[in-house]
Design a protein around this motif. Structure first.
Motif, short mmCIF file in Angstrom:
data_model
loop_
_atom_site.label_atom_id
_atom_site.label_comp_id
_atom_site.label_asym_id
_atom_site.label_seq_id
_atom_site.Cartn_x
_atom_site.Cartn_y
_atom_site.Cartn_z
N TYR A 214 -13.89 -45.97 41.42
CA TYR A 214 -13.69 -46.46 40.08
C TYR A 214 -14.35 -45.47 39.23
N LYS A 215 -15.65 -44.78 39.73
CA LYS A 215 -16.32 -43.91 38.87
C LYS A 215 -15.66 -42.55 38.82
N GLY A 216 -14.70 -42.20 39.81
CA GLY A 216 -13.68 -41.27 39.85
C GLY A 216 -12.65 -41.21 38.94
N ILE A 217 -12.09 -42.58 38.50
CA ILE A 217 -11.03 -42.64 37.59
C ILE A 217 -11.52 -42.69 36.30
N SER A 218 -12.81 -42.86 36.09
CA SER A 218 -13.64 -43.20 34.58
C SER A 218 -13.95 -41.88 34.28
N THR A 219 -13.77 -40.69 35.00
CA THR A 219 -13.97 -39.40 34.63
C THR A 219 -12.86 -38.58 34.54
N ASP A 220 -12.94 -37.11 34.26
CA ASP A 220 -11.88 -36.21 34.40
C ASP A 220 -11.56 -35.84 35.70
N GLN A 221 -12.49 -35.95 36.61
CA GLN A 221 -12.20 -35.51 38.00
C GLN A 221 -11.52 -36.58 38.86
N THR A 222 -10.24 -36.84 38.61
CA THR A 222 -9.37 -37.80 39.08
C THR A 222 -8.25 -37.11 39.86
N ILE A 223 -7.64 -37.78 40.72
CA ILE A 223 -6.48 -37.28 41.45
C ILE A 223 -5.53 -36.92 40.53
N GLU A 224 -5.44 -37.67 39.35
CA GLU A 224 -4.17 -37.47 38.16
C GLU A 224 -4.38 -36.02 37.84
N THR A 225 -5.64 -35.40 37.45
CA THR A 225 -5.71 -34.03 36.94
C THR A 225 -5.39 -32.98 37.85
N MET A 226 -5.34 -33.32 39.19
CA MET A 226 -5.27 -32.39 40.31
C MET A 226 -3.97 -32.32 40.51
N LEU A 227 -3.25 -33.59 40.60
CA LEU A 227 -1.68 -33.51 41.01
C LEU A 227 -0.69 -33.26 39.97
N HIS A 228 -1.05 -33.67 38.56
CA HIS A 228 0.14 -33.50 37.64
C HIS A 228 -0.03 -31.95 37.06
N GLN A 229 0.77 -31.37 37.22
CA GLN A 229 1.27 -29.99 36.75
C GLN A 229 2.23 -29.79 35.82
N THR A 230 2.13 -28.78 35.18
CA THR A 230 3.56 -28.47 34.13
C THR A 230 4.59 -27.85 34.81
N THR A 231 5.76 -28.52 34.67
CA THR A 231 7.14 -27.98 35.30
C THR A 231 7.79 -26.98 34.13
N SER A 232 8.21 -25.82 34.38
CA SER A 232 8.74 -24.92 33.91
C SER A 232 10.25 -25.27 33.67
N PRO A 233 10.96 -24.85 32.36
CA PRO A 233 12.05 -25.62 32.09
C PRO A 233 13.23 -25.04 32.94
N ASP A 234 13.06 -24.04 33.61
CA ASP A 234 14.09 -23.51 34.61
C ASP A 234 13.95 -24.10 36.12
N ALA A 235 12.92 -25.03 36.14
CA ALA A 235 12.53 -25.63 37.54
C ALA A 235 13.69 -25.78 38.37
N VAL A 236 13.92 -25.71 39.53
CA VAL A 236 14.92 -26.16 40.37
C VAL A 236 14.39 -27.01 41.48
N LEU A 237 15.23 -27.90 42.02
CA LEU A 237 14.90 -28.45 43.35
C LEU A 237 15.83 -27.99 44.52
N GLU A 238 15.05 -27.69 45.46
CA GLU A 238 16.01 -27.39 46.61
C GLU A 238 15.43 -27.97 47.94
N SER A 239 16.63 -27.98 48.78
CA SER A 239 16.34 -28.61 50.20
C SER A 239 16.23 -27.58 51.21
N PHE A 240 15.48 -27.65 52.22
CA PHE A 240 15.49 -26.61 53.32
C PHE A 240 15.29 -27.60 54.69
N THR A 241 15.96 -27.34 55.59
CA THR A 241 15.94 -28.04 56.85
C THR A 241 15.47 -27.04 58.23
#
Length: 447
Positions: A214-241
């Motif tokens: 709870y203390k973690g989500i009340s500060t900037d040091q949360t999993i949200e700021t670590m996970l959410h990043q900016t995606t470039s406009p030309d970002a592509v999704l591709e699959s590999f097997t």
């Protein structure tokens, strides 16, 4: 505005059958709280369906999807509820369900190329966004947890989009829901999947980790700021097997052919290791001397807690593993073996102390992790996403599109063969081309 290729036919709400579920409240555990600010996990299931018309889709398929969804929500009713502040605990959050609560369901038609969008090659992420449902915004009465969308591509196929807020449940639980819904739709009757276990007392908290998180989500040091990043406009999704024959070769490479490796060299370990090495090589800085690369992934705690939690437990029951290695070691000739060894060690540490990464390692290394943008993982081959059949056969493609927001690596079982692994990535076009070269070039060397 919706893109011109997409036409929304209907937006509606689907509830469990009236009076079927009593009003109830489920408190968020500390394992749910970790993900409160992490947002939604989004999946797309593509089904080839030659000859399906929009009228048949609307008149026959959509009513079946709605009816089976209502039946399934009778057991998975928390997904129709809302997360809100607890009235009994100052730092508490609850999932509250009342009769009439519902799930957003969108019906649409798409005029684009089904085979291109559902193929494994590079596709602009923005081309897939229209197929994804958005969670309704918080209107002040709580955070909605689930939104669904069914889209027809006339004469070509269907797409089912699922958006689930991570605080409501983990991937094991959400895929159990999707599998139950599909089974109910395919059988035109009750869900064929075992009902979820909703009892929260299975998650004990003797060390008061709830307060810690709870203390973690009340500060900037949360999993949200670590996970959410900016995606470039030309970002592509591709699959590999990674085929099973390559998995077997990677295991030999990782263990040096020795039977008594110091860690369990599983399919997941070598798949993660190979993809991580390719990723690091693709993004390798010019001067990497002494620099480190990081990788993070979650592991299911259901069998690790004391007492063990039932496999059908509905909610979050995950903890993290954090891996670190020098870039030079990962990009050298023994890079895959190094990566596999470090990943294996982190899994063994998880078995001994499931929450060490979240409570000790992540806080100490937080700034470095944010700066270095670690490769993280979404999904699991254990979820069997390619077994989800609504009565139209197995999906031809399943994507975790929310990796566009987290730069994570999506992982699933191979659709083509037992023992293979499929991964999905979102990158800028130029970086994806470099990754593709590393990935396929490395596999050729394994022949």
């Amino acid at each position: 505005m919706s893109p011109p290729e997409l036409r929304v036919i209907e937006r509606c709400q689907v509830s469990p059958p009236p009076g079927a579920v009593a009003e109830s409240t489920l408190p968020l555990t500390y394992l749910d709280l970790i993900w409160l600010k992490a947002g939604t996990v989004e999946r797309l299931f593509f089904y080839p369906f030659a000859g399906v018309s929009t009228s048949h889709f609307v008149d026959s398929i959509v009513p079946s999807l709605k009816a089976s969804l209502a039946v399934t929500l009778r057991s998975f009713y928390p997904l129709a509820g809302k997360i809100s502040r607890s009235p009994t605990r100052e730092d508490g959050f609850d999932i509250h369900y009342a009769d009439g609560d519902s799930v957003s369901f969108t019906v649409a038609e798409h005029g684009g190329d089904f085979h291109e969008l559902s193929g494994g090659g590079p596709r602009l992420v923005n081309m897939l966004v229209p197929l994804l449902p958005e969670l309704p915004r918080d209107g002040g009465d709580g955070l909605r947890l689930l939104a669904l969308q069914a889209t027809v591509f006339p004469d070509r196929g269907l797409a089912v989009g699922v958006s689930v807020h991570h605080a409501s449940c983990d991937g094991s639980s959400s895929m159990r829901f999707v599998a139950a819904w599909a089974a109910a739709a395919a059988s035109a009757g009750a869900a064929q999947v075992a009902p979820p276990v909703l009892e929260r007392s299975f998650i004990s908290d003797p060390d008061d980790l709830y307060t810690f998180f709870y203390k973690g989500i009340s500060t900037d040091q949360t999993i949200e700021t670590m996970l959410h990043q900016t995606t470039s406009p030309d970002a592509v999704l591709e699959s590999f097997t990674i085929a099973k024959k390559h998995i077997d070769k990677l295991k030999e490479l990782a263990t040096g052919g020795a039977a008594g490796a110091s860690f369990h060299c599983s399919t997941v370990v070598v798949a993660y290791a190979y993809a991580w090495v390719c990723h690091v090589k693709t993004r390798r800085p010019k001067n990497d001397k002494g620099k480190h690369a990081f990788m993070g992934f979650v592991a299911d705690c259901r069998g690790r807690l004391k007492p063990p939690v039932p496999a059908a437990y509905f909610g979050n029951c995950l903890s993290g593993c954090l891996v670190e290695s020098e870039i030079g070691d990962l990009t050298g000739k023994d890079g895959v073996a190094t990566a596999a060894r470090e990943i294996g060690k982190s899994i063994e540490a998880f078995k001994e102390g499931p929450f060490k990464a979240f409570t000790e390692e992540l806080p100490k290394r937080y700034q470095a992790l944010v700066a270095e943008q670690p490769l993280s993982v979404a999904g699991s081959p254990k979820f069997k996403v390619y077994d989800v059949d609504f009565g139209w056969g197995r999906p031809s493609k399943v994507e975790i599109t929310s990796i566009a927001k987290t730069s994570a690596m999506a992982v699933a079982e191979s659709r083509e063969e037992e023992g293979g692994v499929e991964i999905g990535l979102v990158k800028p076009q130029a970086e994806m081309e470099a990754f593709e070269k590393e990935f396929y070039g490395g596999l050729q060397l394994l022949q």
